[in-house]
Design an enzyme around this catalytic site. Structure first.
Site, PDB file in Angstrom:
ATOM      1  N   GLY A  11       0.771  -1.230   0.000  1.00 45.68           N
ATOM      2  CA  GLY A  11       0.000   0.000   0.000  1.00 45.68           C
ATOM      3  C   GLY A  11       0.803   1.280   0.000  1.00 45.68           C
ATOM      4  O   GLY A  11       0.338   2.309   0.512  1.00 45.68           O
ATOM      5  N   MET A  89      -4.231  -6.818  -7.303  1.00 44.76           N
ATOM      6  CA  MET A  89      -3.707  -7.835  -8.228  1.00 44.76           C
ATOM      7  C   MET A  89      -4.771  -8.853  -8.639  1.00 44.76           C
ATOM      8  O   MET A  89      -4.501 -10.043  -8.707  1.00 44.76           O
ATOM      9  CB  MET A  89      -2.499  -8.532  -7.584  1.00 44.76           C
ATOM     10  CG  MET A  89      -1.405  -7.576  -7.135  1.00 44.76           C
ATOM     11  SD  MET A  89      -0.836  -6.449  -8.430  1.00 44.76           S
ATOM     12  CE  MET A  89       0.486  -7.432  -9.100  1.00 44.76           C
ATOM     13  N   HIS A 108      -0.071   1.187 -13.139  1.00 38.61           N
ATOM     14  CA  HIS A 108       0.660   0.002 -13.593  1.00 38.61           C
ATOM     15  C   HIS A 108       2.144   0.358 -13.731  1.00 38.61           C
ATOM     16  O   HIS A 108       2.479   1.394 -14.308  1.00 38.61           O
ATOM     17  CB  HIS A 108       0.102  -0.481 -14.934  1.00 38.61           C
ATOM     18  CG  HIS A 108       0.777  -1.729 -15.419  1.00 38.61           C
ATOM     19  ND1 HIS A 108       0.487  -2.967 -14.884  1.00 38.61           N
ATOM     20  CD2 HIS A 108       1.751  -1.931 -16.336  1.00 38.61           C
ATOM     21  CE1 HIS A 108       1.254  -3.881 -15.474  1.00 38.61           C
ATOM     22  NE2 HIS A 108       2.028  -3.284 -16.355  1.00 38.61           N
ATOM     23  N   VAL A 143      -6.608  -6.578 -20.030  1.00 38.47           N
ATOM     24  CA  VAL A 143      -5.630  -6.507 -18.933  1.00 38.47           C
ATOM     25  C   VAL A 143      -4.649  -5.371 -19.242  1.00 38.47           C
ATOM     26  O   VAL A 143      -3.841  -5.469 -20.170  1.00 38.47           O
ATOM     27  CB  VAL A 143      -4.885  -7.852 -18.763  1.00 38.47           C
ATOM     28  CG1 VAL A 143      -3.783  -7.719 -17.709  1.00 38.47           C
ATOM     29  CG2 VAL A 143      -5.862  -8.945 -18.363  1.00 38.47           C
ATOM     30  N   ASP A 144      -4.777  -4.263 -18.499  1.00 40.83           N
ATOM     31  CA  ASP A 144      -3.889  -3.099 -18.644  1.00 40.83           C
ATOM     32  C   ASP A 144      -3.959  -2.480 -20.045  1.00 40.83           C
ATOM     33  O   ASP A 144      -2.941  -2.011 -20.584  1.00 40.83           O
ATOM     34  CB  ASP A 144      -2.438  -3.484 -18.295  1.00 40.83           C
ATOM     35  CG  ASP A 144      -2.322  -4.042 -16.886  1.00 40.83           C
ATOM     36  OD1 ASP A 144      -3.034  -3.542 -15.996  1.00 40.83           O
ATOM     37  OD2 ASP A 144      -1.529  -4.983 -16.681  1.00 40.83           O
ATOM     38  N   GLU A 173       5.467   6.566  -9.383  1.00 41.43           N
ATOM     39  CA  GLU A 173       4.059   6.219  -9.145  1.00 41.43           C
ATOM     40  C   GLU A 173       3.474   7.104  -8.046  1.00 41.43           C
ATOM     41  O   GLU A 173       2.341   7.586  -8.149  1.00 41.43           O
ATOM     42  CB  GLU A 173       3.937   4.747  -8.729  1.00 41.43           C
ATOM     43  CG  GLU A 173       4.300   3.752  -9.803  1.00 41.43           C
ATOM     44  CD  GLU A 173       4.106   2.307  -9.341  1.00 41.43           C
ATOM     45  OE1 GLU A 173       3.117   2.002  -8.660  1.00 41.43           O
ATOM     46  OE2 GLU A 173       4.974   1.463  -9.681  1.00 41.43           O
TER      47      GLU A 173
HETATM   48  C1  GAR Z   1       2.903  -0.965  -7.596  1.00 44.48           C
HETATM   49  O1  GAR Z   1       4.153  -0.967  -8.220  1.00 44.48           O
HETATM   50  C2  GAR Z   1       1.798  -0.992  -8.637  1.00 44.48           C
HETATM   51  O2  GAR Z   1       2.080  -0.234  -9.778  1.00 44.48           O
HETATM   52  C3  GAR Z   1       1.753  -2.449  -8.955  1.00 44.48           C
HETATM   53  O3  GAR Z   1       1.861  -3.094  -7.714  1.00 44.48           O
HETATM   54  C4  GAR Z   1       2.658  -2.282  -6.849  1.00 44.48           C
HETATM   55  C5  GAR Z   1       1.908  -2.071  -5.557  1.00 44.48           C
HETATM   56  O4  GAR Z   1       2.706  -1.443  -4.618  1.00 44.48           O
HETATM   57  N1  GAR Z   1       0.553  -2.820  -9.634  1.00 44.48           N
HETATM   58  C6  GAR Z   1       0.499  -3.778 -10.543  1.00 44.48           C
HETATM   59  O5  GAR Z   1       1.455  -4.451 -10.875  1.00 44.48           O
HETATM   60  C7  GAR Z   1      -0.868  -3.983 -11.170  1.00 44.48           C
HETATM   61  N2  GAR Z   1      -0.777  -4.843 -12.297  1.00 44.48           N
HETATM   62  P1  GAR Z   1       2.064  -0.763  -3.328  1.00 44.48           P
HETATM   63  O6  GAR Z   1       1.172  -1.817  -2.667  1.00 44.48           O
HETATM   64  O7  GAR Z   1       3.238  -0.437  -2.483  1.00 44.48           O
HETATM   65  O8  GAR Z   1       1.285   0.446  -3.760  1.00 44.48           O
END
Ligand code: GAR
Length: 205
Positions: A11, A89, A108, A143-144, A173
């Site tokens: 998170g 996910m 993503h 998907v994405d 991000e």
């Molecule tokens: C992040 O890097 C996000 O972009 C990725 O999971 C991570 C979550 O990190 N999402 C995906 O890969 C979706 N396909 P976080 O829980 O620390 O925010």
């Protein structure tokens, strides 16, 4: 507008949204955090910020559709209007997508349309690209694949490992996701049609 944040893990993107609200950079109301895993670290971040949480474990449901129906019911019961997928996910079915049509955004960790799906950072690293990054996009039934709202790039250098690349992308991000959600919340983001292709227009004053 009232947003839900859906998570599956640590998170840090959720934390970036919480911090942006606290700093006055994000106007969205974070009304609910939902995790599909009871052990997701992001649940404690939500609780610390006073945001209601719900755990809906996908493994308790016989099908994706039943899981999604429970998600929709939970979100509707909290009067949620918009959804931010922050490291969630799970692939969503039309049951969820239709209930919040055009109101779901995802972050993503790649420059889409390159490297969709899981392990995006590894995919990028192993491919030898010199530029990687992250994408915030509307969610459609692929998907994405949905319309891209914004992207940030990072350079991949000789010294990088998958882990350093992951961290560099994650830092981007944390800036771009709150910014995009603020733009949407303020009504600065619209989808137009360009030929057969939906294209996002940003009108940020
Ligand atoms: C992040 O890097 C996000 O972009 C990725 O999971 C991570 C979550 O990190 N999402 C995906 O890969 C979706 N396909 P976080 O829980 O620390 O925010």
């Amino acid at each position: 507008m009232k947003w839900a944040v859906l998570i599956s893990g640590g998170g840090t993107n959720l934390q970036a949204l919480i911090d942006a609200v606290a700093a006055g950079r994000l106007s969205a109301e974070l009304g609910l955090v939902v995790s599909n895993r009871a052990d997701a670290g992001g649940l404690a971040r939500a609780a610390a910020a006073g945001i209601p949480t719900a755990v809906i474990e996908h493994k308790d449901f016989a099908s994706r559709e039943e899981f999604d129906k429970k998600l929709v019911d939970t979100l509707k019961s909290h009067q949620i209007e918009w959804i931010a997928l922050a490291g969630f996910m799970r692939v969503l079915t039309p049951i969820f997508l239709n209930a919040f049509a055009g109101k779901i955004v995802n972050i993503h960790p790649s420059l889409l349309p390159s490297f969709p799906g899981i392990r995006a950072q590894e995919q990028a690293f192993e491919s030898g690209v010199k530029v990687a990054g992250c994408t915030v996009h509307f969610v459609d039934n692929g998907v994405d694949t949905g319309p891209i709202i914004a992207q940030r790039a990072v350079e991949v250098v000789e010294e990088d490992t998958v882990e350093t690349l992951r961290q560099k992308i994650l830092a981007q991000e944390h800036e771009i996701f709150p910014a995009v959600i603020h733009w949407i919340d303020q009504g600065f983001v619209t989808i137009d049609q360009k030929g057969t292709r939906p294209i996002v227009r940003l009108a940020i004053p």
